[in-house]
Design a protein around this motif. Structure first.
Motif, PDB file in Angstrom:
ATOM      1  N   UNK A   1       0.871  -1.178   0.000  1.00 14.06           N
ATOM      2  CA  UNK A   1       0.000   0.000   0.000  1.00 14.06           C
ATOM      3  C   UNK A   1       0.903   1.221   0.000  1.00 14.06           C
ATOM      4  N   UNK A   2       0.882   1.945  -1.098  1.00 11.92           N
ATOM      5  CA  UNK A   2       1.755   3.111  -1.246  1.00 11.92           C
ATOM      6  C   UNK A   2       0.874   4.329  -1.508  1.00 11.92           C
ATOM      7  N   UNK A   3       0.880   5.240  -0.566  1.00 12.31           N
ATOM      8  CA  UNK A   3       0.044   6.430  -0.648  1.00 12.31           C
ATOM      9  C   UNK A   3       0.601   7.422  -1.665  1.00 12.31           C
ATOM     10  N   UNK A   4      -0.285   8.235  -2.209  1.00 13.05           N
ATOM     11  CA  UNK A   4       0.161   9.270  -3.149  1.00 13.05           C
ATOM     12  C   UNK A   4       1.056  10.278  -2.450  1.00 13.05           C
ATOM     13  N   UNK A   5       0.788  10.542  -1.158  1.00 14.89           N
ATOM     14  CA  UNK A   5       1.610  11.452  -0.369  1.00 14.89           C
ATOM     15  C   UNK A   5       1.390  11.133   1.097  1.00 14.89           C
ATOM     16  N   UNK A   6       2.430  11.316   1.899  1.00 13.04           N
ATOM     17  CA  UNK A   6       2.338  11.200   3.353  1.00 13.04           C
ATOM     18  C   UNK A   6       3.244  12.258   3.965  1.00 13.04           C
ATOM     19  N   UNK A   7       2.767  13.008   4.940  1.00 14.85           N
ATOM     20  CA  UNK A   7       3.655  13.971   5.591  1.00 14.85           C
ATOM     21  C   UNK A   7       4.728  13.254   6.392  1.00 14.85           C
ATOM     22  N   UNK A   8       5.931  13.797   6.368  1.00 15.84           N
ATOM     23  CA  UNK A   8       7.045  13.218   7.111  1.00 15.84           C
ATOM     24  C   UNK A   8       7.142  13.935   8.453  1.00 15.84           C
ATOM     25  N   UNK A   9       6.366  13.452   9.410  1.00 17.19           N
ATOM     26  CA  UNK A   9       6.303  14.050  10.740  1.00 17.19           C
ATOM     27  C   UNK A   9       6.577  12.983  11.792  1.00 17.19           C
ATOM     28  N   UNK A  10       6.972  13.430  12.986  1.00 24.48           N
ATOM     29  CA  UNK A  10       7.286  12.461  14.028  1.00 24.48           C
ATOM     30  C   UNK A  10       7.472  13.103  15.378  1.00 24.48           C
ATOM     31  N   UNK A  11       8.389  12.556  16.158  1.00 22.99           N
ATOM     32  CA  UNK A  11       8.591  12.991  17.536  1.00 22.99           C
ATOM     33  C   UNK A  11       9.006  14.456  17.640  1.00 22.99           C
ATOM     34  N   UNK A  12       9.809  14.926  16.686  1.00 25.28           N
ATOM     35  CA  UNK A  12      10.283  16.315  16.761  1.00 25.28           C
ATOM     36  C   UNK A  12       9.113  17.296  16.664  1.00 25.28           C
TER      37      UNK A  12
ATOM     38  N   UNK B   1       7.100  10.834  -2.088  1.00 32.46           N
ATOM     39  CA  UNK B   1       7.155  11.499  -0.783  1.00 32.46           C
ATOM     40  C   UNK B   1       8.293  10.905   0.043  1.00 32.46           C
ATOM     41  N   UNK B   2       8.553  11.531   1.171  1.00 32.54           N
ATOM     42  CA  UNK B   2       9.768  11.224   1.931  1.00 32.54           C
ATOM     43  C   UNK B   2       9.611  10.074   2.910  1.00 32.54           C
ATOM     44  N   UNK B   3       8.481   9.395   2.868  1.00 35.51           N
ATOM     45  CA  UNK B   3       8.311   8.201   3.688  1.00 35.51           C
ATOM     46  C   UNK B   3       8.329   6.929   2.855  1.00 35.51           C
ATOM     47  N   UNK B   4       8.677   7.061   1.589  1.00 40.83           N
ATOM     48  CA  UNK B   4       8.858   5.894   0.733  1.00 40.83           C
ATOM     49  C   UNK B   4      10.296   5.403   0.834  1.00 40.83           C
ATOM     50  N   UNK B   5      10.473   4.098   0.708  1.00 47.20           N
ATOM     51  CA  UNK B   5      11.819   3.518   0.728  1.00 47.20           C
ATOM     52  C   UNK B   5      12.181   2.960  -0.645  1.00 47.20           C
ATOM     53  N   UNK B   6      13.369   2.389  -0.748  1.00 46.94           N
ATOM     54  CA  UNK B   6      13.843   1.870  -2.030  1.00 46.94           C
ATOM     55  C   UNK B   6      12.875   0.846  -2.616  1.00 46.94           C
ATOM     56  N   UNK B   7      12.376  -0.067  -1.776  1.00 49.43           N
ATOM     57  CA  UNK B   7      11.469  -1.092  -2.267  1.00 49.43           C
ATOM     58  C   UNK B   7      10.158  -0.496  -2.762  1.00 49.43           C
ATOM     59  N   UNK B   8       9.690   0.550  -2.094  1.00 48.12           N
ATOM     60  CA  UNK B   8       8.468   1.202  -2.545  1.00 48.12           C
ATOM     61  C   UNK B   8       8.634   1.778  -3.945  1.00 48.12           C
ATOM     62  N   UNK B   9       9.741   2.468  -4.167  1.00 46.59           N
ATOM     63  CA  UNK B   9       9.975   3.061  -5.487  1.00 46.59           C
ATOM     64  C   UNK B   9      10.144   1.979  -6.549  1.00 46.59           C
ATOM     65  N   UNK B  10      10.853   0.910  -6.194  1.00 43.22           N
ATOM     66  CA  UNK B  10      11.023  -0.181  -7.149  1.00 43.22           C
ATOM     67  C   UNK B  10       9.679  -0.809  -7.505  1.00 43.22           C
ATOM     68  N   UNK B  11       8.812  -0.933  -6.517  1.00 43.85           N
ATOM     69  CA  UNK B  11       7.492  -1.512  -6.734  1.00 43.85           C
ATOM     70  C   UNK B  11       6.662  -0.639  -7.673  1.00 43.85           C
ATOM     71  N   UNK B  12       6.700   0.672  -7.473  1.00 45.37           N
ATOM     72  CA  UNK B  12       5.960   1.580  -8.348  1.00 45.37           C
ATOM     73  C   UNK B  12       6.518   1.529  -9.765  1.00 45.37           C
ATOM     74  N   UNK B  13       7.832   1.538  -9.878  1.00 46.85           N
ATOM     75  CA  UNK B  13       8.459   1.484 -11.202  1.00 46.85           C
ATOM     76  C   UNK B  13       8.051   0.212 -11.938  1.00 46.85           C
TER      77      UNK B  13
END
Length: 388
Positions: A9-20, A366-378
């Motif tokens: 499940x790969x969202x079109x966008x996700x905000x990169x937010x967290x503890x800070x 977006x900035x919460x995707x990893x290498x595998x996510x991008x490979x999957x979309x490609x």
């Protein structure tokens, strides 16, 4: 690569937010100063410095920011404002908020931004401004636009998607009479809802500062920290309540520290997409402008309907089945019921905007995707090219 295996499940966008960001809101919550205050003031100062602008004013959204700009400019009934026919509806709506007339111009299919010749053809003696949208984070060719306009026609930048972007070394928001930015969660940095207006015009900046706070002669922070906090400010002009909260300002400061890192990462990922799709001749990929920097709020492809193996919507359906969220780039304003009926226009009146409406496709970036996510979309997009 991850073309096979479990569905993601790969969202079109996700905000990169967290503890800070969570920690940042502690101070305003514990201090009791929740509305516009010191955190907003610091956020404004840093945003102005980063975008090389004299004045930045935080507001509730980019939409209210654009409305604030036009209202402070005195635009009203009888005036015309040129806007792109392919943009989010808010760009045109703010003109109506002022009682003025939105005049639509066509766009360039390659950049999704205003077509300068189409703008020039629509200038009349009632034209007061052009709203130049830096769509998806790519700046409009501001030099060509300025050269095509009479000197008295102001340029307002709709930089909703363009925080951190620039054109020929000039940051978004610094190239027109004023600019407006968005911090919606789909943007590169977010405060939830929220926005920022920018200007180098001191008089306009002062007027917008008053108008975002009901037209008050001084801000709440100035009054409460001044020698006579018990006295209400004077009100000489009509204003609005467009103030950002200090909770949002605190989050914005944390997010703003990450802005350039976010854009750098997205630029690398966009290049990966471009390289992966380079041999698919019915896809047009977005690119960095010569001499500029793309803000990469979104990665939006153009699907050539004459060469593609299926329609854009069918592609979006197939990608959705694989857990990959997509969206049309945005919509064509002239094809929306309100503007179609109000302006008496047809889809074919703005053919490039019509085509972008029907054939643009944003895929996840977006900035919460990893290498595998991008490979999957490609892999999924390349499977479309193979008719899979």
């Amino acid at each position: 690569m991850s073309g096979s295996g479990e569905k993601r499940t790969i969202h079109i966008a996700l905000p990169s937010t967290g503890e800070a960001e969570l920690e940042a809101v502690r101070e305003p919550i514990l201090s009791g100063w929740l509305t516009q205050g010191p955190k907003v003031a610091e956020f404004e100062k840093r945003f102005a410095a980063r975008h090389e602008i004299e004045r930045a004013l935080a507001v509730t959204s980019c939409t209210t920011g654009l409305h604030l700009i036009l209202a402070a400019m005195g635009i009203g009934p009888g005036d015309e404002v040129i806007v792109p026919a392919f943009t989010w509806v808010a760009t045109a709506n703010v003109v109506l908020y002022c009682g003025a007339t939105p005049v639509l111009a066509d766009v360039d299919r390659a950049t999704f931004n205003l077509d300068v010749a189409s703008v020039a053809a629509r200038v009349t003696d009632r034209t007061k401004a052009v709203i130049a949208v830096h769509l998806f984070g790519r700046c409009m060719d501001m030099d060509a636009l300025r050269a095509a306009l009479p000197a008295h026609v102001a340029i307002v930048e709709d930089a909703a998607c363009a925080a951190g972007a620039h054109w020929n070394g000039r940051p978004a928001g610094s190239m027109g009479i004023a600019g407006a930015f968005s911090f919606h969660p789909r943007k590169s940095v977010t405060t939830g809802e929220g926005g920022m207006v920018t200007t180098n015009d001191a008089d306009l900046g002062a007027r917008m500062d008053m108008m975002r706070n009901h037209g008050a002669s001084i801000s709440e922070e100035q009054r409460h920290n001044g020698p006579r906090p018990y006295l209400l400010p004077d009100f000489d002009i009509l204003g609005f309540n467009y103030r950002m909260t200090d909770l949002q300002g605190a989050v914005g400061l944390v997010q703003f520290d990450k802005l350039d890192g976010f854009i750098d990462e997205r630029a690398v990922r966009a290049q990966q997409y471009n390289e992966a799709f380079a041999d698919i001749n019915w896809l047009t990929c977005p690119t960095e402008p010569d001499g500029g920097r793309h803000g990469w709020q979104a990665y939006v492809l153009y699907v050539d309907p004459d060469g593609a193996p299926m329609a854009r919507n069918a592609m979006m359906e197939k990608l959705q089945e694989r857990g990959i969220a997509t969206r049309p780039g945005t919509h064509a304003v002239h094809m929306l019921g309100l503007y179609r009926d109000r302006l008496g226009v047809q889809a074919d009146d703005f053919p490039a905007a019509r085509d972008c409406n029907d054939n643009s496709m944003a895929i996840p970036l977006h900035n919460r995707m990893n290498d595998d996510d991008f490979a999957y979309v490609i892999d999924a997009v390349r499977d479309l090219a193979r008719g899979v």
